[in-house]
Write a protein that holds these residues in place. Sequence first.
Motif, mmCIF file in Angstrom:
data_model
loop_
_atom_site.group_PDB
_atom_site.id
_atom_site.type_symbol
_atom_site.label_atom_id
_atom_site.label_comp_id
_atom_site.label_asym_id
_atom_site.label_seq_id
_atom_site.Cartn_x
_atom_site.Cartn_y
_atom_site.Cartn_z
ATOM 1 N N LEU A 139 -0.598 -2.546 -5.633
ATOM 2 C CA LEU A 139 -1.932 -2.629 -5.050
ATOM 3 C C LEU A 139 -2.455 -4.065 -5.087
ATOM 4 C CD1 LEU A 139 -4.322 -1.144 -3.803
ATOM 5 C CD2 LEU A 139 -5.187 -0.732 -6.124
ATOM 6 N N SER A 192 2.425 0.729 -9.689
ATOM 7 C CA SER A 192 1.465 1.023 -8.616
ATOM 8 C C SER A 192 0.316 0.018 -8.626
ATOM 9 C CB SER A 192 0.921 2.444 -8.756
ATOM 10 O OG SER A 192 0.156 2.583 -9.938
ATOM 11 N N VAL A 243 0.883 4.167 -2.902
ATOM 12 C CA VAL A 243 0.625 5.599 -2.670
ATOM 13 C C VAL A 243 1.748 6.451 -3.257
ATOM 14 C CG1 VAL A 243 0.413 7.389 -0.896
ATOM 15 C CG2 VAL A 243 -0.789 5.203 -0.631
ATOM 16 N N PHE A 254 1.553 6.331 -7.031
ATOM 17 C CA PHE A 254 0.372 7.049 -7.519
ATOM 18 C C PHE A 254 0.635 8.555 -7.531
ATOM 19 C CE2 PHE A 254 -3.679 9.219 -6.894
ATOM 20 C CZ PHE A 254 -4.421 8.690 -7.941
ATOM 21 N N LEU A 255 1.328 9.024 -6.470
ATOM 22 C CA LEU A 255 1.697 10.445 -6.437
ATOM 23 C C LEU A 255 2.684 10.780 -7.550
ATOM 24 C CD1 LEU A 255 2.095 10.989 -2.584
ATOM 25 C CD2 LEU A 255 0.241 11.819 -4.063
ATOM 26 N N VAL A 313 0.842 -1.208 0.000
ATOM 27 C CA VAL A 313 0.000 0.000 0.000
ATOM 28 C C VAL A 313 0.874 1.254 0.000
ATOM 29 C CG1 VAL A 313 -1.643 1.341 1.368
ATOM 30 C CG2 VAL A 313 -1.959 -1.118 1.110
ATOM 31 N N PHE A 314 1.947 1.239 0.789
ATOM 32 C CA PHE A 314 2.857 2.382 0.861
ATOM 33 C C PHE A 314 3.478 2.661 -0.506
ATOM 34 C CE2 PHE A 314 7.117 4.170 1.749
ATOM 35 C CZ PHE A 314 6.734 5.326 2.408
#
Length: 251
Positions: free
Chosen positions: A166, A162, A140, A143-144, A136-137
């Motif tokens: 996920l 990403s 994120v 995704f950024l 998850v980290f």
Amino acid sequence: MRAITLIVFCFSFFGYSQNNQLFEEANALYNEGKYAEAIDKYENILDSDIHSAELYFNLANANYKLNNIAPSVYYYEKAKLLNPNDEEIKNNLAFAKNMTIDAIDTVPDVGFTKILKNLVNTLNADTWATIAIVGVFVFVLLFLLYHFAHATSRKRLAFVISVVSLFLACLSVAMAFQRVQLDKRDNPAIVFVQESRVKADPNKTSEEVFRLHEGTKVQILDSYEDWNKIQLSDNSIGWIQSQDIRLLNDF
């Protein structure tokens, strides 16, 4: 408060030293062939709520030397629970099981069930959960990166990785959940009487379905008063009196 902490530390250190001395004395008795005396000292350590794979292994070895079938299997199994990858424990456990009377076939898992169980059991629940958090980290962060990147190639790479992260996180959550469920259902016990009559229902007047002998490993499915519902490795099911078995997960 500081004085109380110091007193607690002193008592803990004294208890550790005393148990360590008992352990060395027990090992010396074992090496001298005084197995019964060694067992008494090992059990004295257990009475002080000290548990270790080495302690259970040595206790099992002493019982094995005296041909105590149920205790040797039981304590090897306990040692294996605390140190599941130790080859010496596995080998000695196999020797101890050769002393048991009951020859029970194992029904193997097949197909998707086998693949899923093998995958789930590769890691414990905490490790699967850690992988999920890391996934998850990473998702994120990437995704950024995808959102703020200007180059098309970077956006594409960030998007692909990403999505993979996920997916890995979701898979790890599912694996952690499945491992927890498997661990909850895993409630093994060892038969500790020379012979036990297993009944169809939890009462003494019920029909006898089969008999088990000391050292046989069973799985506890349910309990009712002083009876336990058990399952064997061949999927046979019956009710056994609680006093005839000892649970392995009790420490």
